[in-house]
Design a protein around this motif. Sequence first.
Motif, short mmCIF file in Angstrom:
data_model
loop_
_atom_site.label_atom_id
_atom_site.label_comp_id
_atom_site.label_asym_id
_atom_site.label_seq_id
_atom_site.Cartn_x
_atom_site.Cartn_y
_atom_site.Cartn_z
N ARG A 71 1.07 -79.64 11.65
CA ARG A 71 0.86 -79.77 10.21
C ARG A 71 0.18 -78.52 9.67
O ARG A 71 -0.63 -77.89 10.33
CB ARG A 71 -0.03 -80.98 9.89
CG ARG A 71 0.57 -82.32 10.30
CD ARG A 71 -0.27 -83.45 9.74
NE ARG A 71 0.16 -84.74 10.28
CZ ARG A 71 0.06 -85.88 9.64
NH1 ARG A 71 -0.47 -85.91 8.42
NH2 ARG A 71 0.46 -87.01 10.19
N VAL A 72 0.51 -78.18 8.43
CA VAL A 72 -0.17 -77.10 7.72
C VAL A 72 -1.10 -77.69 6.67
O VAL A 72 -2.28 -77.39 6.61
CB VAL A 72 0.85 -76.13 7.07
CG1 VAL A 72 0.14 -75.13 6.19
CG2 VAL A 72 1.67 -75.43 8.14
N ALA A 73 -0.55 -78.55 5.82
CA ALA A 73 -1.33 -79.14 4.73
C ALA A 73 -1.93 -80.47 5.18
O ALA A 73 -1.28 -81.25 5.88
CB ALA A 73 -0.44 -79.35 3.51
N ALA A 74 -3.16 -80.71 4.77
CA ALA A 74 -3.78 -82.00 5.02
C ALA A 74 -3.19 -83.04 4.07
O ALA A 74 -2.72 -82.71 2.97
CB ALA A 74 -5.29 -81.91 4.81
N VAL B 280 5.98 -93.64 -7.87
CA VAL B 280 6.58 -92.53 -7.12
C VAL B 280 5.52 -91.86 -6.25
O VAL B 280 5.81 -91.43 -5.12
CB VAL B 280 7.27 -91.54 -8.07
CG1 VAL B 280 7.74 -90.30 -7.32
CG2 VAL B 280 8.45 -92.21 -8.76
N THR B 281 4.29 -91.75 -6.75
CA THR B 281 3.21 -91.24 -5.91
C THR B 281 3.07 -92.07 -4.65
O THR B 281 3.00 -91.52 -3.53
CB THR B 281 1.88 -91.25 -6.70
OG1 THR B 281 1.96 -90.32 -7.79
CG2 THR B 281 0.71 -90.88 -5.80
N ASP B 282 3.08 -93.40 -4.80
CA ASP B 282 3.00 -94.27 -3.63
C ASP B 282 4.21 -94.09 -2.71
O ASP B 282 4.09 -94.16 -1.48
CB ASP B 282 2.90 -95.73 -4.07
CG ASP B 282 1.56 -96.06 -4.71
OD1 ASP B 282 0.64 -95.22 -4.65
OD2 ASP B 282 1.45 -97.16 -5.29
N THR B 283 5.37 -93.87 -3.31
CA THR B 283 6.59 -93.65 -2.52
C THR B 283 6.47 -92.39 -1.68
O THR B 283 6.81 -92.39 -0.49
CB THR B 283 7.81 -93.55 -3.44
OG1 THR B 283 7.95 -94.78 -4.17
CG2 THR B 283 9.08 -93.28 -2.66
N PHE B 284 5.97 -91.32 -2.27
CA PHE B 284 5.82 -90.07 -1.52
C PHE B 284 4.79 -90.23 -0.40
O PHE B 284 4.98 -89.71 0.71
CB PHE B 284 5.42 -88.93 -2.45
CG PHE B 284 6.55 -88.39 -3.28
CD1 PHE B 284 7.83 -88.27 -2.75
CD2 PHE B 284 6.35 -88.00 -4.59
CE1 PHE B 284 8.87 -87.77 -3.50
CE2 PHE B 284 7.39 -87.50 -5.36
CZ PHE B 284 8.66 -87.38 -4.82
N GLN C 191 1.02 -87.61 -8.65
CA GLN C 191 -0.20 -86.94 -8.22
C GLN C 191 0.13 -85.56 -7.67
O GLN C 191 0.98 -85.42 -6.79
CB GLN C 191 -0.91 -87.77 -7.15
CG GLN C 191 -2.16 -87.10 -6.61
CD GLN C 191 -2.87 -87.95 -5.57
OE1 GLN C 191 -2.86 -89.16 -5.64
NE2 GLN C 191 -3.51 -87.30 -4.61
N PRO C 192 -0.54 -84.51 -8.13
CA PRO C 192 -0.25 -83.16 -7.64
C PRO C 192 -0.46 -83.04 -6.14
O PRO C 192 -1.40 -83.59 -5.57
CB PRO C 192 -1.26 -82.29 -8.42
CG PRO C 192 -1.59 -83.09 -9.64
CD PRO C 192 -1.54 -84.52 -9.21
N GLY C 193 0.44 -82.31 -5.50
CA GLY C 193 0.30 -82.00 -4.08
C GLY C 193 0.95 -82.97 -3.13
O GLY C 193 1.29 -82.58 -2.01
#
Length: 199
Positions: free
Chosen positions: A15-18, A79-83, A134-136
């Motif tokens: 992984r790169v991003a937390a 969609v945030t929850d979906t991601f 949500q960003p990110g």
Amino acid sequence: MTQPSALPHPPALPRVAARPDPQERTPRVREVVAAAARVLEAEGQEALTMQRLGSELGIRAPSLYKHVAGKAAVEGLLVTDTFFALGDLGHRAVERPGRSGPVAALLRAYRRFALERPHTYRLASRPGVREHVQPGVEMWTGEVFWRAMGEPYLAQALWAFAHGTATLEIDGRFLPGSDLDRTWRAGARAFAGQRSRTG
């Protein structure tokens, strides 16, 4: 004497991003999102209205605006929850892929999610909804394709295969009698072969 066999598939990249921290939600917002998820999967995107959500929660629709800015905001939360869900599934799949390797494991997890929650999946790919996400979180979710492939353009191609094939399967667009398990396996083999050549 038999030689020890090499790993059949290169391991996923680290992984790169937390994982982003989910934004805080009030209890009422959590209730609204849970109700929206139920309505969406049971009745489809057209049924997801503020009036329908108010009915589901037993309150008048105008009262919902005290808690969420409107339908677009509710969709952004969904969609945030979906991601987050797709990201968690994908990262787990490539980290513990079993004998099939990270590419096949990722595609299996992605397909299963899309077929089990088709309306939610389609909402997440609808143009315009991402401005309320949500960003990110979308970038973190997409990172799993790079982890599986090890090269950014191959990662984009793998995502395009997964998304396109899942969407066509949900919509019933393949020829009658098509063995879609075989289609997904063929895609997994093709991309895993590319990964082996570039790994």
